[in-house]
Design a protein around this motif. Structure first.
Motif, PDB file in Angstrom:
ATOM      1  N   LEU A  59      29.052  32.538  31.082  1.00  8.34           N
ATOM      2  CA  LEU A  59      30.346  33.103  31.041  1.00  8.34           C
ATOM      3  C   LEU A  59      30.417  34.338  31.029  1.00  8.34           C
ATOM      4  N   VAL A  60      29.408  35.243  30.396  1.00 10.32           N
ATOM      5  CA  VAL A  60      29.393  36.592  30.352  1.00 10.32           C
ATOM      6  C   VAL A  60      28.844  37.106  31.582  1.00 10.32           C
ATOM      7  N   ALA A  61      28.047  36.479  32.190  1.00 15.37           N
ATOM      8  CA  ALA A  61      27.359  37.009  33.562  1.00 15.37           C
ATOM      9  C   ALA A  61      28.244  37.120  34.486  1.00 15.37           C
ATOM     10  N   LYS A  62      29.331  35.793  34.401  1.00 18.82           N
ATOM     11  CA  LYS A  62      30.122  35.859  35.609  1.00 18.82           C
ATOM     12  C   LYS A  62      31.731  36.099  35.556  1.00 18.82           C
ATOM     13  N   ALA A  63      32.013  36.584  34.053  1.00 21.72           N
ATOM     14  CA  ALA A  63      33.315  36.825  34.118  1.00 21.72           C
ATOM     15  C   ALA A  63      33.768  38.356  34.800  1.00 21.72           C
ATOM     16  N   PRO A  64      34.842  38.426  35.455  1.00 23.42           N
ATOM     17  CA  PRO A  64      35.109  39.459  36.007  1.00 23.42           C
ATOM     18  C   PRO A  64      35.208  40.671  34.776  1.00 23.42           C
ATOM     19  N   LEU A  65      34.648  41.819  35.267  1.00 23.81           N
ATOM     20  CA  LEU A  65      34.917  43.059  34.535  1.00 23.81           C
ATOM     21  C   LEU A  65      36.068  43.738  34.639  1.00 23.81           C
ATOM     22  N   PRO A  66      36.606  44.494  33.464  1.00 23.81           N
ATOM     23  CA  PRO A  66      37.843  45.302  33.542  1.00 23.81           C
ATOM     24  C   PRO A  66      37.542  46.228  34.882  1.00 23.81           C
ATOM     25  N   GLN A  67      38.716  46.594  35.568  1.00 28.09           N
ATOM     26  CA  GLN A  67      38.384  47.659  36.650  1.00 28.09           C
ATOM     27  C   GLN A  67      37.875  48.930  36.270  1.00 28.09           C
TER      28      GLN A  67
END
Length: 371
Positions: A183-191
């Motif tokens: 989940l941490v590897a795939k979640a979209p990072l903040p802009q």
């Protein structure tokens, strides 16, 4: 430090006693060897008498197996509600640990185990306990846990998103459940992201994943001295020391970050050892502290990622409404939620009394922002 005494060859002997789970010292200690029958040993252990083993190492392990079989003969009373079943199973495990933990062995000053056919346990004990301060009495079950942890540390746990292995230390929760890491590897990072905090880092695996995703500066924290040592070793092994700083024992480091990640223990219950602190969070204390202080540590436009499963909800230990109320009370809103199903063995273990809850469990990454 506590001590334990016993009579051997008509001599009173006293030695240092170590117990990771803080078990009370036995009121009585008997010296036991290969001549002791399993039924006799079981009676003594159930009555609170500890057995200091002086026989063959492999026979001691067989004795533990015999005690386990006798413990398994007891059929627990049916329990209908999930929370009651959870408490019953914890009680059964606690009783089991107390009984089995009354088979004791002596580690000499250099951590040598002087039993026939005993393995060399010195390195494993040195890694788990640190420098020896003299002869020490430990439960055989605890020593077996130390030896098992040494094997985990040597082999490592493969982490696909890192294309590397993490080597957990004794007393540090092992990242064997890969779904939350994914989940941490795939979640979209903040802009806009330059800095991140990883709270309760454990082995440091999530901090390493964030660094591999390109986050420039990460501060990883933990309250456990063992976890801090383990996380620093992970950072060094993965050559990420230029990006990750490991500090403790506070939950939050000073300052703010664009992304703050926290994977708190998922079940609101009291832990009985350092290792259980990775699973049980009394009164959801760490969860509450993370949420309450999150807005004050987020940069404008930043996100907090709460990684938690709904197992506590399925066991009726906490409701979804409770969790949402904590989020709202902290001045946060849910921007998104990513879900995944469990892939670990216990999710399909139908013999587990908690199978109904474990098979339905969903692990989520909650993306939180300040209101």
């Amino acid at each position: 430090m506590t001590t334990i005494s016993w009579a051997e060859n008509q001599i009173e002997i006293t030695a240092r006693r170590h117990s990771e789970n803080g078990a009370p010292a036995p009121a009585r200690v008997l010296v036991a060897d290969d001549e002791m029958k399993a039924d006799t040993a079981y009676r003594h252990c159930c009555e609170g008498t500890a057995l200091l083993w002086r026989g063959d190492y492999h026979n001691a392990r067989q004795l533990l197996a015999a005690l386990e079989r006798r413990l398994d003969r007891k059929t627990p009373a049916p329990v209908a509600d999930p929370a009651g079943l959870f408490r019953q199973q914890r009680g059964i495990r606690s009783h089991r640990a107390r009984v089995l933990g009354r088979v004791l062995v002596v580690l000499e000053q250099d951590y040598t185990l002087e039993l026939r056919r005993a393995p060399d346990v010195r390195q494993a004990c040195q890694e788990a306990y640190g420098p020896s301060t003299g002869a020490t009495v430990v439960a055989l079950t605890e020593l077996l846990g130390v030896l098992g942890a040494r094997q985990w540390r040597e082999r490592g746990v493969p982490i696909s998103s890192l294309d590397a292995r993490i080597h957990p230390h004794y007393g540090v929760f092992s990242p064997v459940r890969g779904e939350y890491i994914d989940l941490v590897a795939k979640a979209p990072l903040p802009q806009r992201i330059r800095t991140a905090f990883d709270l309760g880092t454990g082995t440091g695996v999530l901090a390493a994943v964030l660094a591999r995703r390109g986050v420039e500066r990460i501060v990883a924290t933990d309250a456990s001295p063992r976890a801090l040592v383990c996380a620093r070793a992970t950072v060094e092994d993965l050559a990420l020391s230029d990006r990750i700083q490991v500090v403790g024992p506070a939950l939050y480091p000073p300052g703010r970050a664009d992304l703050i990640v926290c994977n708190p223990p998922w079940l609101p219950a009291r832990p009985t050892s350092d290792l259980e602190r990775g699973v049980y969070d009394p009164d959801s204390a760490m969860l509450r502290d993370f949420l309450t202080d999150l807005p004050a540590h987020l940069e404008p436009g930043g996100e907090g990622w709460l990684i938690i499963s709904d197992l506590a909800e399925l066991l009726e230990l906490r409701t979804r409404a409770d969790l949402l109320a904590l989020i709202e009370a902290a001045g946060l809103r849910v921007a998104d939620r990513l879900d995944t199903m469990p892939r670990h063995r216990r999710a399909t273990a139908t013999e587990d009394p908690l199978h109904a809850a474990r098979s339905a469990e969903v692990t989520s990454l909650w993306r939180l922002t300040a209101r």
